[in-house]
Scaffold this active site. Structure first.
Site: not given
Ligand code: NAG
Ligand code: NAG
Ligand code: NAG
Length: 791
Positions: A228, A564, A155
């Site tokens: 994220h 996600s 990520d």
């Protein structure tokens, strides 16, 4: 049952992706370089070369420059962006298309893959806080459960100081762990602990294409400059944190699915995206380091598996016993939008949870319009209505102003007013910033037709709420009518905070990508759905909760939406299942998740589709919504080995070279696989019959399946069939009597379609199910029949 429409757009994208490749490799005068991933025959290395890397440079790359082609200067080791050796054999480098073609023609080279740039599968909908309902919380508490397992998260990196990554009460790092804590900017090697046991970053591919990264904007280290990666890692395996709340939104506990599992962060996503050459290097490192699970919340364009670096990396990981879960993508609600569809990957779509954040609009005519928001600043004055304008009805540039793009609003028109903006192009929070800058005091964000009625809550920088497409139309009509009668349109927004026990839930999120599977229609994708809307998890200090540069607020937690966020729920569950059943293969773990998933919501009716408000289908949720506790004890599993996938690739009519490229296997014979059956015989926990043609006669197909008993030693399972409408389904035998744990029994499912009336160019979808039950377990597989009538 609804019918689905084939979106030619997705097909075009696919063809386009391929077209780029073939044009690129055949153009001989192309000087432009781009990144290619080169798969070599590992044992073709002549012994004179001490290492593979040395061979790649001196021989393979060296040969490219023998014709006096010195455009790229001397050939040296720096040309190798990454060398791969665990999940893949080969290297990546920047090459011209002519050079890529030359390599492709060499005997030692199995294939040359042009790099794809991927994007994160978040809808970028930050907001503040809430209460995370984790089904596993009661089950697991703070036991040591899962503490031997390592989840690798590929990520944007990680913010290691977050409480979610605290290592209190955790035992020593598992002895078999071979990973490292790679130091870099603002990330000393001491940033890792007994929770975050590894961290690496991969930027060579990114920088080869984009030039050196700007280190004032991002960190040359595993540290997360985006948020994220911190968010997804803490969803998978964040520690319990009390209380996880600010600004008045729901107080509660934040915890990951596997709170005691260890984490390893592999940073592969940078400012402009995630580059295949780096992603493959991270797969290589993660598997060599010894992760048990890989979580990948990144999507791209669907291409054949031998051109798809994620599919190839995931195959190598699966071959090493690593469970790989990946996000389905946020391209919904249209059909054929699902990504990461390889059958050895667990593909996860997104659903809602039973909590939301209502923030309704009250219009001057008294009408109340439902909305959603987690705005956390000062509210609008109570009992007061504010003038309301539609951004698109003002000024000369109707289009950019309707979307509230930067500098598109006339302060003279919007000052002191609530502004209605349309969704699209710029981020939802950015629109709020534009309205605020122009002097607006509030914003209503209306979905477009494509977004339908799905609402994502954001952490706006001014009082703002999101409304559905139909509500947007209604508000515009109200404004028009007031303008026509020369009156002032008025409105206000009321923020209701957090609402719990919302019904119905779960609902399939509008954005969640849908089937059919564009690459292999015989394999139903997505596999499952998990919570992906308004998910609370850890957030770094580098970024404000809205994600806007100007946002100076700092929060320990933030709420995001996207597949996600759904993917790491399943990654964490994968780790828990592996802890409970160390001998289970990745396919066994997925089977347990799929056959125990549910399709009814908390009202007892089929889950709805947020985009339409109608019932959703198997193309939206696959096998259904994950049920963590039931997955622990599935009764039977549909297992798969690496060689089953090789057979699947043979039956997909891939060439031997392409199959070797993906699988690294050499001693296999596709003739055996083809004699044995067809693509639908892959021992998958769902049954998908895709009929491409329709004549006047019956169509039929069969599925051979093998189930392994993982429940009680002596158990008798009976088949319960709910056939898809218009189909006859028979199961042979219809009773399976097991005598021991681990025993495998076969059965055959025949699906016959009797009558279909389709107009040319149209398609239909019908679904049913096969349930094996011993009275205690209900091992459920969807049976899907799709039919397409050619034009
Ligand atoms: C790096 O980013 C900063 C902040 O946006 C900017 O001021 C600077 O000019 C950039 N440096 C380069 C070399 O682009
Ligand atoms: C949703 O259901 C309504 C009523 O049954 C139907 O008219 C409409 O076409 C459906 N919408 C979609 C997108 O299937
Ligand atoms: C592979 O080729 C065979 C023989 O031509 C054909 O029957 C089969 O449908 C093909 N399979 C796929 C998945 O294209």
């Amino acid at each position: 049952m609804a019918s689905f429409s084939i979106l030619p757009f997705q097909l075009l994208l696919q063809l386009f992706g391929l077209a780029i490749f073939s044009v690129a490799v055949s153009g001989t005068t192309q000087r432009e370089v781009k990144t290619y991933i080169v798969r070599v025959q590992r044992d073709s290395k002549p012994t004179v070369f001490p290492t593979h890397r040395n061979w790649y440079v001196s021989s393979l790359l060296g040969a490219l420059y023998q014709d006096g082609d010195k455009t790229n200067g001397v050939v040296d080791d720096s040309m190798i962006l990454h060398a791969y050796d665990t999940v893949f054999h080969g290297f990546s480098a920047q090459l011209t298309s002519a050079q890529a073609q030359k390599l492709q023609d060499m005997d030692a080279v199995l294939g040359v893959i042009p790099e794809q740039v991927r994007q994160l599968d978040t809808t970028r909908s930050p907001e503040f806080l809430g209460l995370k309902k984790s089904d596993s919380a009661g089950l697991l508490k703070e036991s040591d459960y899962g503490s031997d397992l390592v989840i690798g998260v590929l990520d944007t990196g990680i913010w290691p100081e977050r409480k979610s990554f605290d290592d209190r009460d955790l035992g020593p790092v598992p002895g078999r762990w071979k990973g490292a804590c790679s130091p870099g900017r603002d990330f000393p090697a001491s940033s890792c602990n007994r929770k975050l046991i590894g961290a690496r970053y991969f930027s060579a591919g990114y920088e080869a294409t984009n030039g050196k990264m700007n280190e004032t904007k991002e960190y040359r280290s595993p540290r997360d400059a985006d948020g994220h990666g911190t968010h997804t890692a803490s969803i998978a395996a964040g520690r319990y944190v009390f209380p996880a709340s600010t600004l008045g939104y729901a107080r509660g506990v934040a915890a990951g699915m596997a709170p005691k599992a260890r984490l390893a962060a592999y940073k592969v996503c940078w400012l402009s995206g995630c580059y295949d050459s780096d992603i493959l290097a991270a797969f290589d490192a993660a598997v060599a380091d010894g992760v048990d699970v890989i979580s990948l919340s990144v999507g791209g364009v669907v291409v054949p598996y031998y051109l798809d670096a994620i599919a190839i990396g995931a195959f190598g990981a699966m071959d090493h016993g690593v469970f790989v879960s990946a996000s389905a993508g946020n391209g919904g609600p249209g059909g054929l939008t699902v990504t990461n569809v390889a059958p050895w990957v667990t593909t996860v779509g997104a659903g809602t949870i039973d909590r939301d954040f209502p923030a309704e609009v009250k219009l001057g005519n008294g009408k109340i319009v439902p909305g959603m928001s987690v705005y956390g600043g000062p509210a609008l004055a109570p009992h007061k209505l504010y003038p309301l304008v539609y951004a698109g009805s003002e000024g000369s540039d109707g289009y950019s102003s309707s979307l509230c793009l930067e500098n598109s609003l006339n302060p003279a028109v919007v000052k002191g007013k609530i502004v209605l903006c349309d969704r699209g192009i710029n981020s939802r929070a950015a629109k709020g910033e534009v309205v605020k800058k122009a002097g607006g005091i509030g914003m209503i964000l209306a979905n477009g037709v494509f977004d339908g009625e799905g609402l994502v809550a954001d952490c706006h920088v001014l009082p703002a709420t999101a409304v559905g497409a139909a509500s947007g139309d209604e508000i515009r009509r109200y404004i028009d009518s007031m303008t026509k009668s020369k009156s002032v349109a008025e409105a206000t927004i009321t923020f209701r905070g957090t609402r719990l026990n919302v019904r119905p839930a779960p609902v399939v999120a509008s954005f969640s990508a849908r089937g059919p599977n564009p690459e292999t229609p015989e394999i139903l994708k997505p596999d499952i759905i998990a919570p992906g809307l308004n998910i609370l998890a850890a957030w770094p200090d580098k970024v404000g909760p809205s994600g806007l540069l100007s946002d100076k607020r700092r929060t320990e937690f933030n709420i995001l939406s996207g597949t996600s966020m759904a993917c790491p729920h399943v990654s964490g569950l994968g780790a828990l299942l592996k802890a409970a059943h160390p001998e289970w293969s990745p396919a066994a773990i997925r089977s347990a998740l799929m056959t125990t998933a549910y399709t009814l919501d908390n009202r007892g009716t089929t889950m709805l589709d947020e985009s339409t408000g109608n019932s959703s289908t198997v193309m939206d949720f696959g096998s259904g919504h994950v049920h963590p506790e039931k997955a622990m004890d599935p009764g039977l599993i549909y297992d798969l080995t690496t060689y089953d996938y090789v057979d699947f690739l043979c039956n997909s009519n891939y060439t031997l070279k392409n199959i070797q490229l993906i699988t690294r296997k050499k001693n296999f014979d596709c003739r055996n696989a083809k004699r044995a059956g067809h693509i639908g015989n892959l021992n998958y926990p769902s049954l998908s019959a895709a009929f491409q043609q329709y004549g006047r006669h019956k169509m039929s197909t069969h599925f051979i399946r093998t189930v392994t008993n993982v429940g009680d030693p002596n158990s008798v399972y009976k088949a319960i069939v709910i056939p898809p409408a218009g189909a006859i389904v028979t199961v042979h035998p219809d009773t399976l009597a097991f005598r021991r744990v681990g025993q495998k029994l076969n059965f055959l499912v025949r699906v016959e379609v009797t009558e279909v009336k389709l107009s040319p160019g149209s398609s239909s979808l019908k679904s049913g199910s096969l349930v094996w039950s011993d009275g205690k377990h209900f091992v459920t597989s969807p049976i899907v029949v799709t039919m397409q009538q050619p034009l």
